[in-house]
Design a protein around this motif. Sequence first.
Motif, mmCIF file in Angstrom:
data_model
loop_
_atom_site.group_PDB
_atom_site.id
_atom_site.type_symbol
_atom_site.label_atom_id
_atom_site.label_comp_id
_atom_site.label_asym_id
_atom_site.label_seq_id
_atom_site.Cartn_x
_atom_site.Cartn_y
_atom_site.Cartn_z
ATOM 1 N N GLU A 39 0.834 -1.210 0.000
ATOM 2 C CA GLU A 39 0.000 0.000 0.000
ATOM 3 C C GLU A 39 0.864 1.255 0.000
ATOM 4 O OE1 GLU A 39 -2.763 -0.019 3.190
ATOM 5 O OE2 GLU A 39 -3.816 -1.788 2.424
ATOM 6 N N THR A 40 0.296 2.315 -0.519
ATOM 7 C CA THR A 40 1.020 3.587 -0.513
ATOM 8 C C THR A 40 0.067 4.721 -0.159
ATOM 9 O OG1 THR A 40 0.574 3.743 -2.884
ATOM 10 C CG2 THR A 40 2.781 3.005 -2.247
ATOM 11 N N ALA A 41 0.590 5.702 0.587
ATOM 12 C CA ALA A 41 -0.161 6.936 0.815
ATOM 13 C C ALA A 41 0.096 7.853 -0.380
ATOM 14 C CB ALA A 41 0.329 7.582 2.109
ATOM 15 N N ASP A 42 -0.525 9.036 -0.364
ATOM 16 C CA ASP A 42 -0.391 9.951 -1.507
ATOM 17 C C ASP A 42 1.055 10.365 -1.779
ATOM 18 O OD1 ASP A 42 -2.982 9.813 -2.059
ATOM 19 O OD2 ASP A 42 -3.547 11.802 -1.293
ATOM 20 N N ASN A 43 1.857 10.449 -0.710
ATOM 21 C CA ASN A 43 3.253 10.900 -0.900
ATOM 22 C C ASN A 43 4.234 9.718 -0.884
ATOM 23 O OD1 ASN A 43 2.885 10.281 1.762
ATOM 24 N ND2 ASN A 43 4.302 11.850 2.523
ATOM 25 N N GLN A 44 3.721 8.526 -1.123
ATOM 26 C CA GLN A 44 4.595 7.338 -1.120
ATOM 27 C C GLN A 44 4.593 6.672 -2.498
ATOM 28 O OE1 GLN A 44 2.918 5.162 2.230
ATOM 29 N NE2 GLN A 44 4.713 5.736 3.471
#
Length: 358
Positions: A271-276
């Motif tokens: 999974e990734t957040a918006d800044n990842q």
Amino acid sequence: MAQAVGADLWHMSVYEGGFGLGGTSFYVEEGEHASQIQVLSQGPLNTGSLILVGTDGNRFLNESDPVRHGHVYNNGVWTNPMYPEKMWVVYDEAQAQLIAENASIPEEFLSTVLTANSLDDLAAQTGMKADTLKATISNFNTYAAQGNDEQFGRAAEYMTAFTGSAYYAFPVKSEILNTQGGPRRNENAEILDTEGNPIPHLYSAGEMGGITAEMYQGGTNLAECVIFGQIAGKNAAKEKDALPAYTLDAKVESTPTKLGEVTDVAAAEFETADNQYLGTGAGMGGDVVVRVTMDGDKIANVEIMKQAETAGTADPALETIPQAIVDANSTDVDTVSGATVTSKAIIEAVNDALSKVK
Ligand SMILES: Cc1cc2nc3c(=O)[nH]c(=O)nc-3n(C[C@H](O)[C@H](O)[C@H](O)COP(=O)(O)OP(=O)(O)OC[C@H]3O[C@@H](n4cnc5c(N)ncnc54)[C@H](O)[C@@H]3O)c2cc1C
């Protein structure tokens, strides 16, 4: 072109070649006309203490068998032998005398004959494997003594064991006159698709896709050219329903994955957040996957999400390279000696992730 309109191809490995000694010619440079070794019956170049071998020093056919247009007789079928990349005719002193007496090697090719005082020396000069060449000659001598060539069935009367201390070899090439491969045709000279159906309004003649395969009858090529030229011409000229203009299907664009190419498949599970951003690099044990966290333009964090690198050896790289990248805010960091591949895989993975930063 034929394949583009759906034609089936056949006889792609069939060809017509030379006569004698495996259908070979004396050695000529690429682009020069070959000079056939013509041995229409048994003679000094395909009998006695003489063998034909490939790059390693192994025999691959019965040298004394008459070769018909490049085909050798094999259990009821005239097949085309699989020729080694390079071939050598190897013989002993007694055979050399016989060859000289009969002037079997044309003057212009005498300079291609190598002479050696041992099989090791001959192997070195020709690039063959010495042990293989020695074993080949030892086996051949056994076959000659017992009168039975267990490998290729060369007749007892055409085998003589190698004697003396001198060995000779000259290079030869396989010789091809013409191929038979091409689009498959039927008796109406119609070209068939892979289901066996005639492709409308498409005919062929000539040796391209010729009907003869593995069974050479003299004159077959030219006879076929004449016969199918007439059939194809007549059928093509016949009045018939017009076909709609042929249009090629739109080309399907594809970007196949190549060996060693990094893909994002391995990264897809994290999974990734918006800044990842996830990135993948090729390590020793497969893909190394990283997750890079950005803080504006700054690399805030590099996490190793997946790796199967060699435990112990790769540890220093796995432990230090991510922090080094964060500290430098760049992937231009030193690799860890002893763990260079893993270091490079992490750097590659981070670069991959950075390439996705919006
Ligand atoms: C040395 C030798 C001996 C042979 N002996 C015999 C024999 O005894 N009996 C037998 O039956 N067969 C023999 N053959 C085979 C036979 O000659 C051929 O199979 C036959 O000539 C092939 O005819 P073809 O019309 O299909 O092709 P080809 O005669 O090869 O004609 C093709 C033509 O197309 C031209 N061409 C190629 N590309 C293009 C292009 N892009 N644009 C325009 N033109 C092009 C070529 O210049 C050529 O003129 C022999 C062949 C060789 C080489």
